[in-house]
Motif scaffolding. Structure first.
Motif, PDB file in Angstrom:
ATOM      1  N   HIS A  29       0.852  -1.185   0.000  1.00  8.67           N
ATOM      2  CA  HIS A  29       0.000   0.000   0.000  1.00  8.67           C
ATOM      3  C   HIS A  29       0.891   1.239   0.000  1.00  8.67           C
ATOM      4  O   HIS A  29       1.961   1.241   0.612  1.00  8.67           O
ATOM      5  N   TYR A  30       0.419   2.291  -0.643  1.00  8.87           N
ATOM      6  CA  TYR A  30       1.173   3.550  -0.759  1.00  8.87           C
ATOM      7  C   TYR A  30       0.453   4.635   0.030  1.00  8.87           C
ATOM      8  O   TYR A  30      -0.781   4.683   0.071  1.00  8.87           O
ATOM      9  N   LYS A  31       1.235   5.533   0.631  1.00  2.00           N
ATOM     10  CA  LYS A  31       0.634   6.654   1.366  1.00  2.00           C
ATOM     11  C   LYS A  31       1.589   7.835   1.380  1.00  2.00           C
ATOM     12  O   LYS A  31       2.798   7.657   1.553  1.00  2.00           O
ATOM     13  N   LYS A  32       1.047   9.031   1.239  1.00  2.00           N
ATOM     14  CA  LYS A  32       1.799  10.266   1.480  1.00  2.00           C
ATOM     15  C   LYS A  32       1.583  10.638   2.931  1.00  2.00           C
ATOM     16  O   LYS A  32       0.465  10.551   3.447  1.00  2.00           O
ATOM     17  N   VAL A  33       2.656  11.054   3.585  1.00  2.00           N
ATOM     18  CA  VAL A  33       2.592  11.405   4.999  1.00  2.00           C
ATOM     19  C   VAL A  33       3.086  12.841   5.145  1.00  2.00           C
ATOM     20  O   VAL A  33       4.186  13.172   4.701  1.00  2.00           O
ATOM     21  N   LYS A  34       2.263  13.670   5.774  1.00  2.00           N
ATOM     22  CA  LYS A  34       2.642  15.063   5.994  1.00  2.00           C
ATOM     23  C   LYS A  34       3.635  15.161   7.150  1.00  2.00           C
ATOM     24  O   LYS A  34       3.703  14.287   8.014  1.00  2.00           O
ATOM     25  N   GLN A  37       2.994  14.070  10.845  1.00  2.00           N
ATOM     26  CA  GLN A  37       1.871  13.133  10.851  1.00  2.00           C
ATOM     27  C   GLN A  37       2.350  11.783  11.366  1.00  2.00           C
ATOM     28  O   GLN A  37       3.418  11.296  10.999  1.00  2.00           O
ATOM     29  N   VAL A  39       2.528   7.798  11.818  1.00  2.00           N
ATOM     30  CA  VAL A  39       2.320   6.520  11.160  1.00  2.00           C
ATOM     31  C   VAL A  39       1.890   5.513  12.237  1.00  2.00           C
ATOM     32  O   VAL A  39       1.124   4.594  11.979  1.00  2.00           O
ATOM     33  N   ARG A  48       1.589  -3.158  10.851  1.00  2.00           N
ATOM     34  CA  ARG A  48       2.143  -3.100   9.502  1.00  2.00           C
ATOM     35  C   ARG A  48       3.622  -2.759   9.521  1.00  2.00           C
ATOM     36  O   ARG A  48       4.126  -2.150  10.456  1.00  2.00           O
ATOM     37  N   THR A  50       6.609  -0.688   7.585  1.00  2.00           N
ATOM     38  CA  THR A  50       6.652   0.546   6.804  1.00  2.00           C
ATOM     39  C   THR A  50       8.013   0.699   6.133  1.00  2.00           C
ATOM     40  O   THR A  50       9.048   0.549   6.780  1.00  2.00           O
ATOM     41  N   GLU A 101       7.773  15.966   4.921  1.00  2.35           N
ATOM     42  CA  GLU A 101       6.810  15.337   4.032  1.00  2.35           C
ATOM     43  C   GLU A 101       7.444  14.088   3.422  1.00  2.35           C
ATOM     44  O   GLU A 101       8.580  14.136   2.948  1.00  2.35           O
ATOM     45  N   GLU A 103       6.851   9.867   1.622  1.00  2.00           N
ATOM     46  CA  GLU A 103       6.029   8.877   0.941  1.00  2.00           C
ATOM     47  C   GLU A 103       6.473   7.518   1.440  1.00  2.00           C
ATOM     48  O   GLU A 103       7.682   7.270   1.578  1.00  2.00           O
TER      49      GLU A 103
END
Length: 193
Positions: A29-34, A37, A39, A48, A50, A101, A103
């Protein structure tokens, strides 16, 4: 974003057939993280694994006075997890957040467990990653016991060369176990010599 960063990481340790690669990429799974933010937050169960593709994450614990103690930085190409929480499915003691920021790719524990049943090479991959992590943490523990602050800082620079210019001194100080003021004074003394 393609899967090439995580596939390159895996291929350093194990060889996969095209079918095994397809099976592996199907659970990613892919996610952008600010910036800032989470995890994972202390108290949650880490379910999970990472992998950082860009940016940087950190894991840290917070003491009773609110002080942060950084355990790990994870720049691009690194894995990060609260291993005890993941393995025992118990509440995490660590926080994992983005210091810029970022990914990430992540894989749910259940999916990874299923994958290991179908593709035994991932058992080997997991063992290699775990052994390397254990060796790194063991080495760091010894360093914290026998090295002075400047030597720990030098080791930090060698371990994380890409981060030394981008991280705030507060983060670096937390990682090497000194106050930001002490680190600043120490570095200023070195520059003056």
């Amino acid at each position: 974003m393609g899967f090439s960063p995580i596939l390159a990481n895996v291929s350093k340790h194990i060889a996969l057939t095209p079918e095994e690669t397809d099976l592996f990429t199907s659970i990613i799974h892919y996610k952008k993280v600010k910036r800032r933010q989470y995890v994972l937050e202390e108290g949650e169960v880490n379910n999970r694994l990472t992998f950082v593709t860009s940016g940087c994450l950190r894991s840290y614990a917070v003491d009773k006075n609110g002080g942060e103690h950084v355990l790990q930085f994870a720049p691009a190409g690194w894995w990060i997890v609260d291993m005890r929480s993941l393995l025992n499915q118990e509440p995490a003691r660590l926080n994992i957040d983005a210091i810029e920021e970022s990914e990430i790719f992540f894989i749910y524990k259940k999916d990874m467990d299923d994958l290991r049943e179908k593709v035994p090479a991932f058992e080997r991959f997991g063992r290699i990653i775990a052994e390397k992590a254990m060796a790194t943490y063991q080495h760091r523990q010894v360093d914290n016991m026998i090295l002075n602050a400047m030597e720990r800082y030098t080791n930090f620079c060698q371990l994380y060369p890409s981060l030394i210019v981008s991280l705030p001194q507060k983060q670096v100080a937390s990682y090497i176990g000194v106050t930001p003021e002490f680190l600043s004074k120490m570095l200023n003394t070195v520059v003056m010599k």
